[in-house]
Scaffold this motif. Structure first.
Motif, PDB file in Angstrom:
ATOM      1  N   MET A  62       0.910  -1.142  -0.105  1.00  0.00           N
ATOM      2  CA  MET A  62      -0.251  -0.026   0.149  1.00  0.00           C
ATOM      3  C   MET A  62       0.750   1.458   0.034  1.00  0.00           C
ATOM      4  O   MET A  62       0.681   2.212  -0.643  1.00  0.00           O
ATOM      5  CB  MET A  62      -1.091   0.088   1.201  1.00  0.00           C
ATOM      6  CG  MET A  62      -1.760   1.085   1.167  1.00  0.00           C
ATOM      7  SD  MET A  62      -3.084   0.961   2.678  1.00  0.00           S
ATOM      8  CE  MET A  62      -1.978   1.364   3.846  1.00  0.00           C
ATOM      9  N   ILE A  63       2.097   1.267   1.013  1.00  0.00           N
ATOM     10  CA  ILE A  63       2.817   2.223   0.973  1.00  0.00           C
ATOM     11  C   ILE A  63       3.560   2.712  -0.324  1.00  0.00           C
ATOM     12  O   ILE A  63       3.460   3.903  -0.926  1.00  0.00           O
ATOM     13  CB  ILE A  63       3.893   2.323   2.250  1.00  0.00           C
ATOM     14  CG1 ILE A  63       2.948   2.414   3.496  1.00  0.00           C
ATOM     15  CG2 ILE A  63       4.891   3.322   2.018  1.00  0.00           C
ATOM     16  CD1 ILE A  63       3.756   1.911   4.616  1.00  0.00           C
ATOM     17  N   VAL A  64       4.312   1.724  -0.937  1.00  0.00           N
ATOM     18  CA  VAL A  64       5.032   1.792  -1.962  1.00  0.00           C
ATOM     19  C   VAL A  64       4.125   2.329  -3.377  1.00  0.00           C
ATOM     20  O   VAL A  64       4.722   3.101  -4.064  1.00  0.00           O
ATOM     21  CB  VAL A  64       6.060   0.593  -2.036  1.00  0.00           C
ATOM     22  CG1 VAL A  64       5.209  -0.689  -2.561  1.00  0.00           C
ATOM     23  CG2 VAL A  64       7.144   0.929  -3.197  1.00  0.00           C
ATOM     24  N   ASN A  65       3.033   1.421  -3.331  1.00  0.00           N
ATOM     25  CA  ASN A  65       2.486   1.856  -4.436  1.00  0.00           C
ATOM     26  C   ASN A  65       1.715   3.278  -4.535  1.00  0.00           C
ATOM     27  O   ASN A  65       1.619   3.933  -5.364  1.00  0.00           O
ATOM     28  CB  ASN A  65       1.220   0.777  -4.691  1.00  0.00           C
ATOM     29  CG  ASN A  65       1.757  -0.507  -5.240  1.00  0.00           C
ATOM     30  OD1 ASN A  65       2.374  -0.386  -6.358  1.00  0.00           O
ATOM     31  ND2 ASN A  65       1.493  -1.450  -4.652  1.00  0.00           N
ATOM     32  N   GLU A  66       1.353   3.789  -3.324  1.00  0.00           N
ATOM     33  CA  GLU A  66       0.846   5.017  -3.346  1.00  0.00           C
ATOM     34  C   GLU A  66       1.836   6.117  -3.457  1.00  0.00           C
ATOM     35  O   GLU A  66       1.801   6.996  -4.250  1.00  0.00           O
ATOM     36  CB  GLU A  66       0.418   5.272  -1.746  1.00  0.00           C
ATOM     37  CG  GLU A  66      -0.455   6.690  -1.703  1.00  0.00           C
ATOM     38  CD  GLU A  66      -1.467   6.793  -2.542  1.00  0.00           C
ATOM     39  OE1 GLU A  66      -1.904   8.033  -3.048  1.00  0.00           O
ATOM     40  OE2 GLU A  66      -2.345   5.670  -2.748  1.00  0.00           O
ATOM     41  N   LEU A  67       3.272   5.734  -3.181  1.00  0.00           N
ATOM     42  CA  LEU A  67       4.297   6.733  -3.255  1.00  0.00           C
ATOM     43  C   LEU A  67       4.623   6.732  -4.957  1.00  0.00           C
ATOM     44  O   LEU A  67       4.848   7.832  -5.563  1.00  0.00           O
ATOM     45  CB  LEU A  67       5.565   6.287  -2.784  1.00  0.00           C
ATOM     46  CG  LEU A  67       5.725   6.297  -1.063  1.00  0.00           C
ATOM     47  CD1 LEU A  67       6.847   5.644  -0.699  1.00  0.00           C
ATOM     48  CD2 LEU A  67       5.921   7.769  -1.049  1.00  0.00           C
ATOM     49  N   PHE A  68       4.625   5.445  -5.511  1.00  0.00           N
ATOM     50  CA  PHE A  68       4.816   5.649  -6.943  1.00  0.00           C
ATOM     51  C   PHE A  68       3.595   6.390  -7.769  1.00  0.00           C
ATOM     52  O   PHE A  68       3.742   7.014  -8.702  1.00  0.00           O
ATOM     53  CB  PHE A  68       4.887   4.170  -7.540  1.00  0.00           C
ATOM     54  CG  PHE A  68       6.529   3.651  -7.500  1.00  0.00           C
ATOM     55  CD1 PHE A  68       7.405   3.934  -8.465  1.00  0.00           C
ATOM     56  CD2 PHE A  68       6.722   2.922  -6.417  1.00  0.00           C
ATOM     57  CE1 PHE A  68       8.415   3.542  -8.597  1.00  0.00           C
ATOM     58  CE2 PHE A  68       8.085   2.584  -6.434  1.00  0.00           C
ATOM     59  CZ  PHE A  68       9.237   2.916  -7.556  1.00  0.00           C
ATOM     60  N   LYS A  69       2.348   6.006  -7.234  1.00  0.00           N
ATOM     61  CA  LYS A  69       1.159   6.653  -7.836  1.00  0.00           C
ATOM     62  C   LYS A  69       1.435   8.255  -7.871  1.00  0.00           C
ATOM     63  O   LYS A  69       1.080   9.044  -8.939  1.00  0.00           O
ATOM     64  CB  LYS A  69       0.134   6.136  -7.130  1.00  0.00           C
ATOM     65  CG  LYS A  69      -1.382   6.932  -7.479  1.00  0.00           C
ATOM     66  CD  LYS A  69      -2.357   6.117  -7.091  1.00  0.00           C
ATOM     67  CE  LYS A  69      -3.739   6.676  -7.577  1.00  0.00           C
ATOM     68  NZ  LYS A  69      -4.707   6.312  -6.777  1.00  0.00           N
ATOM     69  N   GLU A  70       1.575   8.665  -6.597  1.00  0.00           N
ATOM     70  CA  GLU A  70       2.006  10.223  -6.391  1.00  0.00           C
ATOM     71  C   GLU A  70       2.861  10.812  -7.102  1.00  0.00           C
ATOM     72  O   GLU A  70       2.640  11.801  -7.883  1.00  0.00           O
ATOM     73  CB  GLU A  70       2.104  10.541  -4.975  1.00  0.00           C
ATOM     74  CG  GLU A  70       1.025  10.329  -3.856  1.00  0.00           C
ATOM     75  CD  GLU A  70       1.336  10.370  -2.654  1.00  0.00           C
ATOM     76  OE1 GLU A  70       2.624  10.999  -2.217  1.00  0.00           O
ATOM     77  OE2 GLU A  70       0.682  10.094  -1.492  1.00  0.00           O
ATOM     78  N   ARG A  71       4.245  10.193  -7.381  1.00  0.00           N
ATOM     79  CA  ARG A  71       5.069  10.790  -7.986  1.00  0.00           C
ATOM     80  C   ARG A  71       4.795  10.768  -9.378  1.00  0.00           C
ATOM     81  O   ARG A  71       5.235  11.620 -10.295  1.00  0.00           O
ATOM     82  CB  ARG A  71       6.286   9.992  -7.629  1.00  0.00           C
ATOM     83  CG  ARG A  71       6.896  10.357  -6.215  1.00  0.00           C
ATOM     84  CD  ARG A  71       8.136   9.289  -5.725  1.00  0.00           C
ATOM     85  NE  ARG A  71       8.460   9.736  -4.468  1.00  0.00           N
ATOM     86  CZ  ARG A  71       9.519   9.289  -3.904  1.00  0.00           C
ATOM     87  NH1 ARG A  71      10.028   8.223  -4.523  1.00  0.00           N
ATOM     88  NH2 ARG A  71       9.722   9.586  -2.801  1.00  0.00           N
ATOM     89  N   LEU A  72       4.239   9.561  -9.958  1.00  0.00           N
ATOM     90  CA  LEU A  72       3.956   9.558 -11.368  1.00  0.00           C
ATOM     91  C   LEU A  72       3.032  10.658 -11.849  1.00  0.00           C
ATOM     92  O   LEU A  72       2.995  11.239 -12.915  1.00  0.00           O
ATOM     93  CB  LEU A  72       3.365   7.968 -12.147  1.00  0.00           C
ATOM     94  CG  LEU A  72       4.422   7.005 -11.969  1.00  0.00           C
ATOM     95  CD1 LEU A  72       3.871   5.751 -12.080  1.00  0.00           C
ATOM     96  CD2 LEU A  72       5.304   7.393 -13.075  1.00  0.00           C
ATOM     97  N   ASN A  73       1.790  10.842 -11.020  1.00  0.00           N
ATOM     98  CA  ASN A  73       0.656  11.895 -11.276  1.00  0.00           C
ATOM     99  C   ASN A  73       1.525  13.121 -11.167  1.00  0.00           C
ATOM    100  O   ASN A  73       1.161  14.090 -12.044  1.00  0.00           O
ATOM    101  CB  ASN A  73      -0.110  11.726  -9.941  1.00  0.00           C
ATOM    102  CG  ASN A  73      -1.354  10.519 -10.605  1.00  0.00           C
ATOM    103  OD1 ASN A  73      -1.207  10.122 -11.538  1.00  0.00           O
ATOM    104  ND2 ASN A  73      -1.744  10.025  -9.483  1.00  0.00           N
TER     105      ASN A  73
END
Length: 77
Positions: A62-73
């Motif tokens: 959950m943490i790592v996917n949210e970080l990648f999602k935020e950074r990609l957005n």
């Protein structure tokens, strides 16, 4: 397998594919470094020689996917 490898294996493949290949390793290592600083107890479970339990995997995913999602957005706006 290192802690960083275990953590990155939890990232959705589409997030990794959307990162340009020349910055992919940097993005992965910086993300793992951030997690090590911000979530030291959780990160230490991935450093152990044994495989982390399901709860730790879910939390880390959950943490790592949210970080990648935020950074990609952030970079694709």
């Amino acid at each position: 397998m290192t802690a960083n490898d275990r953590i990155i294996s939890l990232v959705r493949p589409e997030y990794i594919e959307n990162i340009p290949s020349f910055t992919r390793d940097h993005a992965k290592s910086c993300t793992c470094g951030f997690i090590a600083r911000e979530y030291p107890e959780l990160y230490s479970r991935f450093e152990a020689d044994t495989e982390p339990d399901e709860q730790a995997k879910q939390e880390m995913s959950m943490i790592v996917n949210e970080l990648f999602k935020e950074r990609l957005n952030k970079h694709h706006e």
